[in-house]
Write an enzyme that holds these catalytic residues in place. Structure first.
Site, mmCIF file in Angstrom:
data_model
loop_
_atom_site.group_PDB
_atom_site.id
_atom_site.type_symbol
_atom_site.label_atom_id
_atom_site.label_comp_id
_atom_site.label_asym_id
_atom_site.label_seq_id
_atom_site.Cartn_x
_atom_site.Cartn_y
_atom_site.Cartn_z
ATOM 1 N N TYR A 39 0.831 -1.209 0.000
ATOM 2 C CA TYR A 39 0.000 0.000 0.000
ATOM 3 C C TYR A 39 0.861 1.252 0.000
ATOM 4 C CZ TYR A 39 0.928 0.877 4.998
ATOM 5 O OH TYR A 39 1.531 1.172 6.195
ATOM 6 N N LYS A 154 6.532 -1.866 1.931
ATOM 7 C CA LYS A 154 5.331 -1.275 2.540
ATOM 8 C C LYS A 154 4.163 -2.260 2.383
ATOM 9 C CE LYS A 154 3.247 3.268 3.249
ATOM 10 N NZ LYS A 154 3.391 3.273 4.697
HETATM 11 N N1 PDD Z 1 3.005 4.854 7.627
HETATM 12 N N2 PDD Z 1 7.674 3.412 9.026
HETATM 13 C C1 PDD Z 1 6.500 2.751 9.017
HETATM 14 C C2 PDD Z 1 6.443 1.386 9.605
HETATM 15 C C3 PDD Z 1 5.352 3.347 8.463
HETATM 16 O O1 PDD Z 1 4.195 2.675 8.437
HETATM 17 C C4 PDD Z 1 5.445 4.670 7.932
HETATM 18 C C5 PDD Z 1 4.258 5.378 7.325
HETATM 19 C C6 PDD Z 1 6.695 5.320 7.963
HETATM 20 C C7 PDD Z 1 6.892 6.706 7.404
HETATM 21 O O2 PDD Z 1 6.809 6.708 6.006
HETATM 22 P P1 PDD Z 1 6.308 7.996 5.200
HETATM 23 O O3 PDD Z 1 7.169 9.143 5.613
HETATM 24 O O4 PDD Z 1 6.485 7.620 3.781
HETATM 25 O O5 PDD Z 1 4.849 8.204 5.572
HETATM 26 C C8 PDD Z 1 7.785 4.654 8.514
HETATM 27 C C9 PDD Z 1 1.810 5.352 6.954
HETATM 28 C C10 PDD Z 1 1.581 6.814 7.131
HETATM 29 C C11 PDD Z 1 0.620 4.499 7.362
HETATM 30 O O6 PDD Z 1 0.819 3.290 7.479
HETATM 31 O O7 PDD Z 1 -0.480 5.016 7.502
#
Ligand code: PDD
Length: 288
Positions: A39, A154
């Site tokens: 995702y 992700k």
């Molecule tokens: N999560 N680490 C993890 C485990 C995350 O799930 C996320 C982001 C990040 C930060 O990534 P970014 O800067 O690209 O948002 C780091 C999203 C926001 C979520 O799962 O909703």
């Protein structure tokens, strides 16, 4: 009807724009059965996507990593994000959520020979961090990182992250800092940064963390502001003695952590490095 969810919102599912209330998939979808999918969450301000190209590049990397061929180019994903924004009439702050799974197939672990990827996209309102959390900061507790060894993907298989967030909630705090052995990895759904003697550091970009889109972006903002930055292994001991700790994510942007394991971080208020990064982040949104 799910409370707080508007079933009349328009979402995208496998080529169609439909009401959320009418968007259904098979119980045999491998996303449901195995968590076999990936995702993205793209933040948007005033209806405009922020750092979209970086998010879509990571989406393509995640798909490649788990060998899903969704048959779409980066341009196709971009068109989808922009279509969703326009069809949802979003003119304020929101997120575009994109999910791709390996599709519907008989329940067998191996990749199905001919499943069509399931593609889902929705727009949700984004409440930007308010004055209170910016000024007071967040609270956190430390915990062991018990997730798998491919955190760079992700993946929608987020059980470890869900349990980590609940660990924070049960402890009466906002977030967790996860440690793989004696080294810092990340929060439940955010990257973690520490500051000592004016130098900003973050754990190395390897398979033990998701490299957030804000990782590279804050690195760039730090360089522009003349803040020294190091990407390196960070011990639990160092975290305990940090002058500042902060977190970053698409929805939290960049926020200070002012209390860890019941003790004040530094002098317990958001520090100067955070303030400078916060101001630069706000300015970048303003300039969008
Ligand atoms: N999560 N680490 C993890 C485990 C995350 O799930 C996320 C982001 C990040 C930060 O990534 P970014 O800067 O690209 O948002 C780091 C999203 C926001 C979520 O799962 O909703």
């Amino acid at each position: 009807m799910i409370p707080g969810v508007d079933n009349d919102s328009i979402v995208y599912l496998n080529g169609d724009y439909v009401r959320l209330g009418d968007a259904t998939i098979s119980v045999l979808d491998r996303g449901f059965i195995f968590g076999d999918g990936i995702y993205e969450v793209v933040p948007c301000y005033g209806g405009k996507p922020f750092l979209m190209d970086n998010h879509l590049a990571r989406l393509q990397r995640s798909l490649k990593a788990i060998r899903i061929d969704a048959g779409r180019s980066t341009q196709d994903w971009q068109d989808l994000v922009l279509q969703m924004l326009s069809r949802s009439g979003a003119t304020g702050d929101c997120t575009v959520y994109l999910q791709v799974t390996r599709g519907v197939a008989k329940r067998e672990h191996g990749f199905p020979p001919s499943a069509q990827a399931t593609v889902f996209c929705m727009v949700s309102p984004l409440k930007r961090p308010g004055q209170q959390v910016r000024q007071q900061g967040m609270t956190a507790v430390s915990m062991p990182d018990e997730r798998w060894l491919h955190c760079e993907i992700k993946s929608v298989s987020l059980l470890g992250n869900v349990l980590a967030k609940q660990y924070a909630t049960d402890a009466g705090v906002d977030e967790v800092l996860q440690f793989r052995g004696s080294h810092l990895s990340e929060g439940s759904s955010c990257n973690i940064w520490v500051v000592k003697d004016g130098t900003l550091s973050a754990p190395v970009r390897d398979h033990l963390i998701l490299e957030g889109i804000r990782y590279g972006f804050l690195e760039q903002l730090a360089a522009q502001a003349g803040i020294p930055f190091q990407s390196r292994p960070i011990t639990q001991e160092e975290v305990a003695h940090a002058d500042e700790i902060m977190l970053s994510s698409a929805t939290k942007e960049v926020l200070p952590i002012t209390q860890l394991d019941g003790k004040a971080v530094g002098n317990g208020i958001p520090g100067p490095v955070y303030q400078r990064l916060r101001a630069a982040y706000d300015a970048a949104i303003e300039a969008l």
